[in-house]
Structure formats: C-alpha cells, structure tokens
Design a protein around this motif. Structure first.
Motif, PDB file in Angstrom:
ATOM      1  N   THR A  77      -3.656   7.305   3.882  1.00 45.95           N
ATOM      2  CA  THR A  77      -4.049   5.891   3.948  1.00 45.95           C
ATOM      3  C   THR A  77      -2.805   5.005   3.929  1.00 45.95           C
ATOM      4  O   THR A  77      -1.697   5.472   3.654  1.00 45.95           O
ATOM      5  CB  THR A  77      -4.923   5.539   2.736  1.00 45.95           C
ATOM      6  OG1 THR A  77      -4.134   5.696   1.540  1.00 45.95           O
ATOM      7  CG2 THR A  77      -6.170   6.416   2.655  1.00 45.95           C
ATOM      8  N   ASP A  78      -3.000   3.722   4.193  1.00 43.14           N
ATOM      9  CA  ASP A  78      -1.886   2.775   4.094  1.00 43.14           C
ATOM     10  C   ASP A  78      -1.317   2.771   2.676  1.00 43.14           C
ATOM     11  O   ASP A  78      -0.100   2.661   2.484  1.00 43.14           O
ATOM     12  CB  ASP A  78      -2.333   1.364   4.474  1.00 43.14           C
ATOM     13  CG  ASP A  78      -2.575   1.191   5.966  1.00 43.14           C
ATOM     14  OD1 ASP A  78      -2.056   2.004   6.767  1.00 43.14           O
ATOM     15  OD2 ASP A  78      -3.274   0.231   6.343  1.00 43.14           O
ATOM     16  N   LYS A  79      -2.194   2.905   1.692  1.00 43.16           N
ATOM     17  CA  LYS A  79      -1.757   2.930   0.288  1.00 43.16           C
ATOM     18  C   LYS A  79      -0.880   4.161   0.020  1.00 43.16           C
ATOM     19  O   LYS A  79       0.147   4.070  -0.642  1.00 43.16           O
ATOM     20  CB  LYS A  79      -2.980   2.932  -0.634  1.00 43.16           C
ATOM     21  CG  LYS A  79      -2.648   2.886  -2.096  1.00 43.16           C
ATOM     22  CD  LYS A  79      -3.920   2.805  -2.939  1.00 43.16           C
ATOM     23  CE  LYS A  79      -3.582   2.796  -4.415  1.00 43.16           C
ATOM     24  NZ  LYS A  79      -4.788   2.701  -5.244  1.00 43.16           N
ATOM     25  N   VAL A  80      -1.269   5.313   0.546  1.00 38.85           N
ATOM     26  CA  VAL A  80      -0.486   6.542   0.384  1.00 38.85           C
ATOM     27  C   VAL A  80       0.867   6.391   1.082  1.00 38.85           C
ATOM     28  O   VAL A  80       1.907   6.747   0.519  1.00 38.85           O
ATOM     29  CB  VAL A  80      -1.254   7.772   0.912  1.00 38.85           C
ATOM     30  CG1 VAL A  80      -0.353   8.993   1.012  1.00 38.85           C
ATOM     31  CG2 VAL A  80      -2.452   8.067   0.020  1.00 38.85           C
ATOM     32  N   LEU A  81       0.865   5.846   2.296  1.00 40.79           N
ATOM     33  CA  LEU A  81       2.130   5.648   3.008  1.00 40.79           C
ATOM     34  C   LEU A  81       3.053   4.712   2.241  1.00 40.79           C
ATOM     35  O   LEU A  81       4.259   4.956   2.157  1.00 40.79           O
ATOM     36  CB  LEU A  81       1.872   5.107   4.415  1.00 40.79           C
ATOM     37  CG  LEU A  81       1.202   6.066   5.394  1.00 40.79           C
ATOM     38  CD1 LEU A  81       0.967   5.375   6.738  1.00 40.79           C
ATOM     39  CD2 LEU A  81       2.007   7.341   5.583  1.00 40.79           C
TER      40      LEU A  81
END
Length: 95
Positions: A77-81
């Motif tokens: 996800t964008d959060k993980v990235l």
C-alpha cells in the motif's frame, strides 16, 4: 504466493541501465538493488514479510516497489511504501 510475484513472473522486463544512486527509494530503486544490500533487504522483510525469501522474487528484480504495487495493492500500500522509504532514508548513502 503473493499476487505481485505471479504478475512479476509474467512480465518480461529488459535490464535497466545502471546509474549512481545516493539514496534508496521505493519509486526509483530497483528491487534487485534493495535485495543486494543486506540492510535494505532487512527493511523490505520488516514491512513485507516473505517478499525477500519468495522463490520467485528474482523475476521482479528490475522493477521498483512502486511498479510492483499495482500487482499487489493489498500488500504494498501507499502506507507501506512510505514506511519503507522512511526506513531506507535512515540507511547510509550509497555511492
């Protein structure tokens, strides 16, 4: 097996030219470069457990994590990235 691994296996990518890089990024650093650096590899394993040990990970070496995200949006996800980028920024600069 993660969806992004299956998708990466189906994509025929030509090798990208090498260039000097001072910092790692999920948007610009190839997965292979991250896998070849033990500290960066540990960051990947921390945020996406199992990615670095999957037997098909080498098929995605020429892709960035941002490229891979489209094939596995639930895992990357964008959060993980953003979390990966934050941890990569703490690593010593590469020449």
């Amino acid at each position: 097996m993660k969806n992004w691994m299956i998708a990466a296996a189906l994509i025929a990518m030509s090798p990208m030219p090498a260039f000097a890089q001072t910092a790692y990024s999920t948007a610009s650093t190839e997965l292979g470069t991250l896998l070849d650096d033990p500290a960066a590899k540990a960051v990947l394993e921390k945020h996406v457990p199992g990615m670095t040990t999957n037997d098909q990970v080498d098929m995605a070496r020429a892709m960035t994590l941002k490229d891979i995200q489209q094939y596995s949006p639930d895992d990357i996800t964008d959060k993980v990235l953003a979390a990966i980028d934050a941890d990569l920024a703490k690593l010593p600069a590469k020449k």
